[in-house]
Design a protein around this motif. Structure first.
Motif, short mmCIF file in Angstrom:
data_model
loop_
_atom_site.label_atom_id
_atom_site.label_comp_id
_atom_site.label_asym_id
_atom_site.label_seq_id
_atom_site.Cartn_x
_atom_site.Cartn_y
_atom_site.Cartn_z
N THR A 156 0.85 -1.18 0.00
CA THR A 156 0.00 0.00 0.00
C THR A 156 0.89 1.24 0.00
O THR A 156 2.08 1.17 0.34
N ALA A 157 0.30 2.37 -0.34
CA ALA A 157 1.05 3.62 -0.33
C ALA A 157 1.51 3.96 1.08
O ALA A 157 2.63 4.45 1.28
N ALA A 158 0.67 3.69 2.06
CA ALA A 158 1.02 4.00 3.45
C ALA A 158 2.22 3.19 3.91
O ALA A 158 3.13 3.71 4.57
N ALA A 159 2.26 1.91 3.54
CA ALA A 159 3.39 1.06 3.93
C ALA A 159 4.67 1.51 3.23
O ALA A 159 5.75 1.50 3.82
N HIS A 179 4.89 9.41 -10.61
CA HIS A 179 5.92 9.46 -11.66
C HIS A 179 6.24 8.06 -12.17
O HIS A 179 6.29 7.82 -13.38
N LEU A 180 6.46 7.13 -11.25
CA LEU A 180 6.82 5.77 -11.64
C LEU A 180 5.66 5.05 -12.33
O LEU A 180 5.89 4.20 -13.20
N GLY A 187 2.61 -0.42 -11.17
CA GLY A 187 1.19 -0.55 -11.47
C GLY A 187 0.45 -0.94 -10.20
O GLY A 187 0.99 -0.82 -9.09
N ARG A 188 -0.78 -1.42 -10.36
CA ARG A 188 -1.58 -1.85 -9.21
C ARG A 188 -2.16 -3.23 -9.49
O ARG A 188 -2.48 -3.56 -10.63
N ASP A 189 -2.27 -4.02 -8.40
CA ASP A 189 -2.87 -5.33 -8.55
C ASP A 189 -4.38 -5.25 -8.32
O ASP A 189 -4.94 -4.16 -8.18
N ARG A 190 -5.04 -6.39 -8.30
CA ARG A 190 -6.50 -6.41 -8.16
C ARG A 190 -6.97 -5.87 -6.83
O ARG A 190 -8.10 -5.42 -6.68
N GLU A 191 -6.11 -5.91 -5.83
CA GLU A 191 -6.48 -5.40 -4.52
C GLU A 191 -6.18 -3.91 -4.38
O GLU A 191 -6.41 -3.32 -3.32
N THR A 197 5.69 -3.41 -12.45
CA THR A 197 5.31 -3.96 -13.75
C THR A 197 6.43 -4.88 -14.24
O THR A 197 7.47 -5.01 -13.59
N ALA A 198 6.22 -5.49 -15.39
CA ALA A 198 7.28 -6.34 -15.97
C ALA A 198 8.54 -5.53 -16.22
O ALA A 198 9.66 -5.99 -15.99
#
Length: 278
Positions: A156-159, A179-180, A187-191, A197-198
């Motif tokens: 998460t962003a907080a972590a 930026h990244l 990227g983001r996963d389903r959660e 990313t690759a």
């Protein structure tokens, strides 16, 4: 450098990599270092990089010399030769790894076809690939975030904020994350958690090479450099007209258990997640 909040040995490696990036990432440094694989006098370097004026080239040579990457040999007062130091030579495998990543994972630059007027992909010089790769991972906190996501797989962003920038406000992490993400490395996963990313995961060999260089680990490099003539600049972007220094490096071998030791993607992925933006 402020503490990253990451546990050792990650913290130590991260500090070393960040300091290395600060040395080699300024614009045109990669061009200068690649050009200096063939030592030459100052006027030789100017002829190979005609877009750099005295006010740009001379200060950069001094800084690279102060950083231990360039060696200045004064035979006589009027005969001074510039070349790579031993430390600079050991950097070549790092630059080659960055160029390889760029070839496989950076979107292709384009140029307008004079006949069709359409934008068509063009090849990028090796030094251009290196500089574009460095531009993505050298901004403040970028490498720390990529490193943390490599260790955690998803976060998460907080972590991320608590580990990468513990002394800043938690929302400060969103700017480098944005930026990244825009550049295609995160990227983001389903959660909804942030993940590499690759293209981001494929940076593994580059970080391995940077760690080996900063720690003085041996890395082999065999090259037969050939500098092609540099044509006269005709467009607004000199990198579109300059030739690249072609080399044949031997990739270093990494020990099992090293941080970032998994095997990276060997070829660019067809999916958008496998391509990073310049």
């Amino acid at each position: 450098m402020p503490a990253s909040g990451l546990p050792a040995p990650t913290h130590r490696d991260l500090d070393q990599v960040t300091q290395a990036l600060e040395t080699i990432s300024p614009r045109w440094n990669a061009w200068i270092l690649m050009t200096l694989t063939t030592p030459g006098r100052y006027m030789d370097l100017k002829a190979r990089m005609p877009w750099l004026h005295d006010g740009q080239l001379q200060p950069k040579l001094r800084l690279l010399e102060a950083g231990g990457l360039v060696q200045r040999t004064e035979h006589t007062r009027r005969h001074v030769v510039y070349g790579l130091s031993d430390k600079g030579v050991r950097l070549l495998p790092v630059l080659d790894t960055l160029a390889e990543w760029g070839r496989h994972h950076l979107e292709r630059p384009t140029t307008k076809d004079p006949v069709t007027k359409k934008e068509t992909p063009r090849s990028a010089a090796k030094a251009e690939e290196i500089e574009d790769a460095l531009a993505l991972i050298s901004p403040r906190h970028a490498t720390a975030i990529l490193w943390a996501l490599r260790v955690r797989n998803a976060s998460t962003a907080a972590a991320l904020a608590s580990s990468v920038m513990p002394d800043a406000h938690p929302t400060a992490v969103y700017h480098p994350l944005r930026h990244l993400t825009i550049k295609g490395l995160v990227g983001r996963d389903r959660e909804g958690k942030f993940t590499l990313t690759a293209a981001g995961r494929a940076l593994t060999p580059a970080y391995q090479a940077l760690i080996a260089w900063t720690t003085g680990s041996p890395a082999s490099y065999t090259a037969s450099p050939t500098l092609r003539p540099v044509p006269t600049q005709t467009g607004p972007d000199p990198r579109m007209t300059a030739a690249a220094l072609e080399t044949t490096p031997v990739a270093p071998a990494w020990k099992p258990g090293d941080l970032f030791s998994h095997t990276s993607v060997a070829r660019p992925l067809p999916a958008a997640a496998g391509v990073a933006r310049r």
